[in-house]
Design an enzyme around this catalytic site. Structure first.
Site, short mmCIF file in Angstrom:
data_model
loop_
_atom_site.label_atom_id
_atom_site.label_comp_id
_atom_site.label_asym_id
_atom_site.label_seq_id
_atom_site.Cartn_x
_atom_site.Cartn_y
_atom_site.Cartn_z
N GLY A 189 0.81 -1.13 0.01
CA GLY A 189 -0.11 -0.02 0.30
C GLY A 189 0.81 1.25 0.11
CB SER A 190 2.81 2.63 -1.16
OG SER A 190 2.97 1.58 -2.33
#
Length: 233
Positions: A189-190
């Site tokens: 997640g980013s």
């Protein structure tokens, strides 16, 4: 077509960065399942998700001078002028920024937005705020690269998110890369920010779904119907 060929074409390759995590998940599943059967099935689902997270599918990159392609799978969450991070040393003037948010179900292999030479790689430690927030560009852990060619210079910044705890960059200063080449990966997640020359007109909209190495972020040159976009894998 043989069974082996069919399987190879059906299954999506897994990036080597995922092998240790898959091994840990698989071993943990076997150990937990030995003591309590229901945990085996939960662990099996989690192991399958880890495999899915580290998938590395082939992409077909459009080839045309002036095109900037998406460096990440995900959703466009911010568009507009912004000053690049100081560590990139791109000056204090605003540039056109397009931000792509990756959730935990997106492919997290990052690809070069254009061909050129990597003239700078700069890492900066930071926080782990929600990557969808505008302030994540300033406060979160990040790694930025500059890609230059004879026509332009852009910045690409990998930003850790709320869950992400590891940014991986495969390229070094002085290397030459082509549009669509794999240059990095962020675990769990980013966000990816792309900084283009001010005045660039993005070819995307907020909320639009992007495919790394394929979706076009912008065309730095005037569009000509007689100059079609071709794609290479």
């Amino acid at each position: 077509m043989s069974l082996a060929d069919t399987i190879s074409k059906t299954l999506t390759p897994i990036h080597r960065e995922g092998y240790p995590f898959i091994a840990i998940a698989a071993v943990s599943t076997l150990i937990l399942g030995y003591f309590f059967d229901p945990l085996f099935w939960i662990g099996l689902i989690l192991t399958a998700w880890v495999c899915y997270f580290f998938r590395d599918p082939a992409r077909v990159t459009p080839v045309k001078d002036g095109l900037i392609v998406s460096p990440a799978d995900g959703t466009v969450c911010l568009i507009g002028p912004a000053v690049p991070p100081k560590e990139l040393d791109m000056g204090e003037e605003q540039m056109m920024r397009v931000c792509i948010f990756m959730n935990v179900f997106n492919c997290h292999v990052n690809r070069a937005p254009m061909k050129g030479r990597v003239t700078r790689v700069a890492y900066k430690a930071g926080k782990f705020l929600n990557a969808e927030l505008d302030k994540a560009s300033e406060h979160n852990e990040r790694n930025g690269i500059i890609i230059e060619n004879d026509e332009t210079r852009i910045g690409v910044v990998q930003i850790a998110g709320l869950v992400a705890r590891r940014i991986v960059c495969f390229v070094k200063e002085g290397e030459t890369i082509s549009a669509g080449d794999r240059f990095g990966l962020i675990r769990f997640g980013s966000r990816l920010d792309v900084y283009m020359p001010l005045g660039t007109k993005p070819a995307v909209a907020l909320g639009q779904t992007m495919i790394a190495g394929e979706s076009i972020l912008a065309d730095l040159k005037a569009t000509d119907a007689s100059d079609p976009v071709t794609r290479v894998s």
